[in-house]
Design a protein around this motif. Structure first.
Motif, short mmCIF file in Angstrom:
data_model
loop_
_atom_site.label_atom_id
_atom_site.label_comp_id
_atom_site.label_asym_id
_atom_site.label_seq_id
_atom_site.Cartn_x
_atom_site.Cartn_y
_atom_site.Cartn_z
N CYS A 84 -0.65 0.76 -5.86
CA CYS A 84 -1.92 0.03 -5.72
C CYS A 84 -3.06 0.94 -6.17
O CYS A 84 -3.17 2.09 -5.74
N CYS A 94 -5.99 3.80 -2.91
CA CYS A 94 -5.00 3.31 -1.93
C CYS A 94 -3.61 3.93 -2.13
O CYS A 94 -3.01 4.47 -1.22
N SER A 96 -0.74 2.72 -2.32
CA SER A 96 0.45 2.12 -1.68
C SER A 96 1.48 1.81 -2.74
O SER A 96 1.13 1.48 -3.88
N CYS A 117 -0.83 -5.37 -1.02
CA CYS A 117 -0.32 -4.04 -0.62
C CYS A 117 -0.44 -3.88 0.89
O CYS A 117 -1.04 -4.70 1.57
N ASN A 119 -2.23 -2.10 2.57
CA ASN A 119 -3.61 -1.97 3.05
C ASN A 119 -4.43 -3.24 2.81
O ASN A 119 -5.65 -3.24 2.94
N HIS A 121 -4.86 -4.96 -0.06
CA HIS A 121 -5.44 -5.21 -1.39
C HIS A 121 -4.62 -6.27 -2.13
O HIS A 121 -3.39 -6.24 -2.08
ZN LIG Z 1 -3.82 -1.14 -1.75
#
Ligand SMILES: [Zn+2]
Ligand SMILES: [Zn+2]
Length: 490
Positions: A84, A94, A96, A117, A119, A121
């Motif tokens: 990500c 990020c 991820s 993702c 987080n 996103h």
């Molecule tokens: Zn992310």
């Protein structure tokens, strides 16, 4: 969404679909219209497909999509980015890593997938349909226009989709599309075609066939449309629609009003020599009534005549001791068709017509004439009716019924009205609606190559026309069954 329903549908909670043949649906609910999809900007991932021209939606194959199958595909699929690139609140990337969570949602007739993702996103969004300039999904648009153009209605199709557990276009979206792109396009096209038809018929002797149709059966109808077809070309040359309010809330005289409006208009524009109608009390008699000075011949629809005769015979056959008439019903009606087809004058018709009273008694030659069939053979297997029996007398009463004979000459031109050609109009209308969309999508930047596209439009319209043929056959049925028996046209 496609797939099996999780629980059985409760019939009580399903919307009621009327028996009416409503094509142009009217809005009843206040549902908001579907929101357009937001535009997504994602690195290294393709943008959602946009509808650029008519071919992008007309000539593309479509199918029903099952969520389980889509998920299977998406699970083994890899995004172009396996990390990500979103930015966290801390300002750091990020980073991820795959596998990302896939969220499948449904909107209108489409399904979309979003990769998210850990987080939160959004990495990419994919939609099962291309979208148009203002965010409308192609499938939603085509389904909406084609419901109208194939002679269906929203309620019925939406119930079908509900049974299939498929996503459906929101009702208000449907009405917006219908009103914005279809109604005016169909109307303009109809008017254009109609004036061409009228021009072509000018100066000719014109025979027309007319039939009225109410929006609902019986006497509670709100509207009556009277459709008139020209005999040779089978083109619809006039449609008069009467609102109950125009006839002081009397739905019984709507067909008469529509007929008057039709003949008033057509007789100004064309040389009408013959009008074929059903034998309906509401139709004024052009021979004696309002139009007698125009010298228009009035003929009656053969289907109606035959149906009427069959009804009378089956009613007589229900009387005790007369059931033998039922065995002869088909022969009597066939004889009526044959007489109408063979005879040129009322006298000729009568000479042939009375033969049935002799023939059913196994008498094939009589004082004034004879049957025209060949050798019947021994194997006919039909029980003859005894002369002067109760059944024979009942048949004679029908055959020589004064009111029946008074109008029988009107069947002699052997006119059969068929309004299935209406479907041609629908097919053409689809072409026009799509052209209208093209106009809306390409305001100001229309390109050439109209010819090639027109071909595709017609090809796309074929499926709609096939589906609508049944609806067209239905149009031949009359709504006001109750008043049909009455043959008095004065
Ligand atoms: Zn992310
Ligand atoms: Zn005979």
């Amino acid at each position: 969404m496609g797939g099996a329903l999780k629980t059985a549908q409760s019939v009580d909670h399903l919307p009621v679909i009327g028996l009416d043949e409503t094509v142009h649906d009217l809005s009843a609910h206040e549902d908001p219209t579907d929101e357009p999809l937001p535009n997504l900007e994602l690195p290294n991932s393709p943008d959602p497909l946009k509808v650029q021209c008519v071919d992008d939606i007309i000539s593309v194959r479509a199918a029903v999509l099952y969520e389980t199958c889509l998920r299977q595909l998406l699970t083994i699929m890899k995004l172009p980015e396996d990390r990500c690139t979103g930015v966290l609140r801390t300002g750091l990337v990020c980073d991820s890593v795959a596998p990302f969570h896939i969220n499948i949602t449904s909107k209108g007739t489409a399904m979309s997938a979003e990769w998210i993702c850990s987080n939160g996103h959004s990495l990419w969004k994919w939609n099962s349909q291309p979208v148009m300039k203002f965010g409308m999904q192609a499938g939603d648009f085509l389904l909406s226009t084609n419901i109208l153009l194939s002679g269906n209605n929203y309620g019925k199709v939406s119930l079908l989709f509900k049974f299939m557990n498929m996503g459906m276009v929101n009702q208000n979206t449907f009405f917006t599309i219908q009103n914005t792109y279809c109604v005016d396009a169909v109307k303009e096209y109809w008017e254009e075609r109609n004036s061409e038809s009228i021009c072509r018929l000018q100066g000719k002797d014109v025979v027309v066939l007319g039939d009225g149709r109410n929006d609902s059966p019986g006497h509670c109808a709100q509207y009556c449309s009277y459709t008139t077809m020209e005999l040779d070309t089978k083109e619809i040359i006039h449609v008069a629609t009467i609102d109950k309010r125009q006839t002081s809330w009397n739905s019984n005289i709507m067909e008469k009003e529509a007929f008057i409006q039709t003949v008033d208009k057509l007789s100004r524009e064309l040389k009408l020599v013959e009008i074929c109608t059903d034998a309906h009390i509401q139709i004024v008699n052009p021979d004696k009534g309002r139009y007698k000075d125009l010298g228009i011949h009035h003929s009656l629809d053969m289907w109606h005549g035959a149906k009427n005769l069959a009804k009378k015979i089956s009613a007589a056959a229900k009387v005790k001791g007369q059931s033998i008439l039922l065995h002869w019903l088909k022969d009597i009606v066939n004889h009526f068709w044959w007489c109408c087809k063979t005879a040129d004058t009322k006298e000729h018709f009568l000479a042939l017509w009375i033969g049935i009273c002799h023939h059913v008694c196994n008498i094939h030659t009589w004082e004034m004439g004879s049957c025209q069939h060949g050798d019947l053979g021994e194997g006919l297997g039909k029980q003859w009716i005894e002369r002067d029996s109760k059944s024979h007398k009942a048949l004679v009463d029908i055959v020589f019924n004064k009111r029946w004979l008074k109008d029988v000459h009107k069947y002699l031109r052997f006119r059969i009205r068929a309004l299935t050609n209406l479907m041609f109009m629908w097919r053409e209308a689809l072409r026009i609606a799509v052209t209208a969309v093209k106009g809306a999508e390409h305001e100001g930047d229309q390109e050439g190559d109209q010819g090639g596209q027109a071909e595709l439009l017609v090809a796309g319209a074929g499926a709609g026309a096939g589906a609508g043929e049944e609806a067209g056959e239905g149009a031949g049925e009359e709504a006001g069954e109750g008043a049909e028996d009455n043959q008095d046209l004065d």
